[in-house]
Design a protein around this motif. Sequence first.
Motif, mmCIF file in Angstrom:
data_model
loop_
_atom_site.group_PDB
_atom_site.id
_atom_site.type_symbol
_atom_site.label_atom_id
_atom_site.label_comp_id
_atom_site.label_asym_id
_atom_site.label_seq_id
_atom_site.Cartn_x
_atom_site.Cartn_y
_atom_site.Cartn_z
ATOM 1 N N VAL A 18 0.732 -0.861 -0.026
ATOM 2 C CA VAL A 18 -0.245 0.276 0.170
ATOM 3 C C VAL A 18 0.968 1.240 -0.081
ATOM 4 O O VAL A 18 1.530 1.203 0.603
ATOM 5 C CB VAL A 18 -1.133 0.181 1.674
ATOM 6 N N ASP B 12 0.926 4.875 0.499
ATOM 7 C CA ASP B 12 0.364 6.504 1.334
ATOM 8 C C ASP B 12 0.760 7.438 1.272
ATOM 9 O O ASP B 12 1.676 8.234 1.063
ATOM 10 C CB ASP B 12 0.800 5.913 2.801
ATOM 11 N N SER C 250 -4.059 6.500 -0.805
ATOM 12 C CA SER C 250 -3.475 6.141 -0.598
ATOM 13 C C SER C 250 -3.519 4.739 -1.599
ATOM 14 O O SER C 250 -4.724 4.639 -2.094
ATOM 15 C CB SER C 250 -3.547 4.763 0.595
ATOM 16 N N VAL C 251 -2.930 4.057 -2.271
ATOM 17 C CA VAL C 251 -3.372 3.361 -3.319
ATOM 18 C C VAL C 251 -2.895 1.686 -2.903
ATOM 19 O O VAL C 251 -1.489 1.482 -2.852
ATOM 20 C CB VAL C 251 -2.142 3.764 -4.371
ATOM 21 N N PRO C 252 -3.706 0.294 -3.155
ATOM 22 C CA PRO C 252 -2.531 -0.510 -2.513
ATOM 23 C C PRO C 252 -2.145 -1.224 -3.899
ATOM 24 O O PRO C 252 -3.169 -1.480 -5.039
ATOM 25 C CB PRO C 252 -4.685 -1.223 -1.834
ATOM 26 N N HIS D 43 -1.486 -4.623 -5.795
ATOM 27 C CA HIS D 43 -0.383 -6.068 -6.082
ATOM 28 C C HIS D 43 -0.229 -6.558 -7.098
ATOM 29 O O HIS D 43 0.221 -6.277 -7.690
ATOM 30 C CB HIS D 43 -2.375 -8.010 -6.108
ATOM 31 N N MET E 153 5.054 3.507 2.299
ATOM 32 C CA MET E 153 4.882 2.090 2.028
ATOM 33 C C MET E 153 4.459 1.475 3.209
ATOM 34 O O MET E 153 5.371 1.709 4.110
ATOM 35 C CB MET E 153 5.214 1.806 0.718
ATOM 36 N N ARG E 154 3.699 0.535 2.624
ATOM 37 C CA ARG E 154 3.575 -0.499 4.208
ATOM 38 C C ARG E 154 3.082 -1.621 3.621
ATOM 39 O O ARG E 154 2.650 -2.376 2.553
ATOM 40 C CB ARG E 154 2.448 -0.529 5.002
ATOM 41 N N LEU F 253 0.928 -5.041 1.695
ATOM 42 C CA LEU F 253 -0.425 -5.804 2.628
ATOM 43 C C LEU F 253 -0.218 -7.292 3.730
ATOM 44 O O LEU F 253 1.053 -7.405 3.041
ATOM 45 C CB LEU F 253 -0.833 -6.365 1.132
#
Length: 334
Positions: A241, A243, A269-271, A273, A294-295, A297
């Motif tokens: 993700v 942010d 935020s933008v998740p 994959h 960033m974090r 998921l």
Amino acid sequence: SAAAAGVTNVAGATLAFPDACDDLDCTLTLAGTEVELPAASFWTRAFDGGLPGPTLRARAGDTLRVKYVNDLKDKDNDDRSMNEMRQVNTSNLHVHGLHVSSKAPGDDIFTVVDPESSYDFEYEIPDFHMGGTHWYHPHHHGSTTIQVGGGAAGVIVIEDGDLEVPPEVAAMDEAVVMFQYLDLAAVRDIQEDFNDELWQIDGDAGAVLLVNGQTRPAMDMRPNAWYRFRMVFSAIETGIVFDFDDACEVQLLAKDGVYLHEAPRRITSVPMHPGSRADAAVRCEAAGDYDVTMRQLNLDNRRRHNRRRRRRRLEDGDENEDEAQDEAEDEAED
């Protein structure tokens, strides 16, 4: 593999953008490339000596031709069981997201480009193709993980047609940004099962996130000016993700190469994959330094969701569900 031009990475440098091929006759060369990061250096497989590869640009109605040169060596390129890591230096090209023919010489993932050979791909883009952000990468069964997971990938942009987007969007400065999450140790372990020709890591063998091949780069933006970010995320199996700083306004335009039915949509935020794309309009009103953090998921939540879905199907009478997969995932999470 044959050595290509090295890639040097300095943390905090100004964000650089990949070279672009927009003349519809492009060449991509897959070769061994040395990458130098602030905390490590390693040899990987990459396009045209860089991470990421050049950006390919075309329009609806165009025919995009790509000469794909596999400059890797034919050494220990074992053909093992179909569902094992195999033929790590055999390759091909998949144009991920494009609505084009799956028949050769188009987007046929069964095309084989052996080491020290080449192939001429040809993609006829339909007249009705929507403008959007996509990406390309190798897709040979058995070597996709080591090649894409090592950084062999690049962005594809299908340009917007006349009046396809509002003039305010069409006038925005563009930033093509490819995020690549490289799990260095995981890719090295795959390589070592074949030979030590590539993926000798000098330094920290942890995972790294590269932004256009760079570490924590900085992008200069004019205050209160809108920029269109074309974002692509590549990874083996990790989700991220991103942010944005609260002081900046972010409006989502498209996901995975498809414009939203109701756009723009305000987000913070933008998740993403593996394989995800997102187009967003971004502006920061005042001069200053703003962070995009960033974090990771929580993929365990996704596995639990998939497990519940399988169990519901089993309750509905689908006897083909594999309960052993549920038990294996439970053990992995304990």
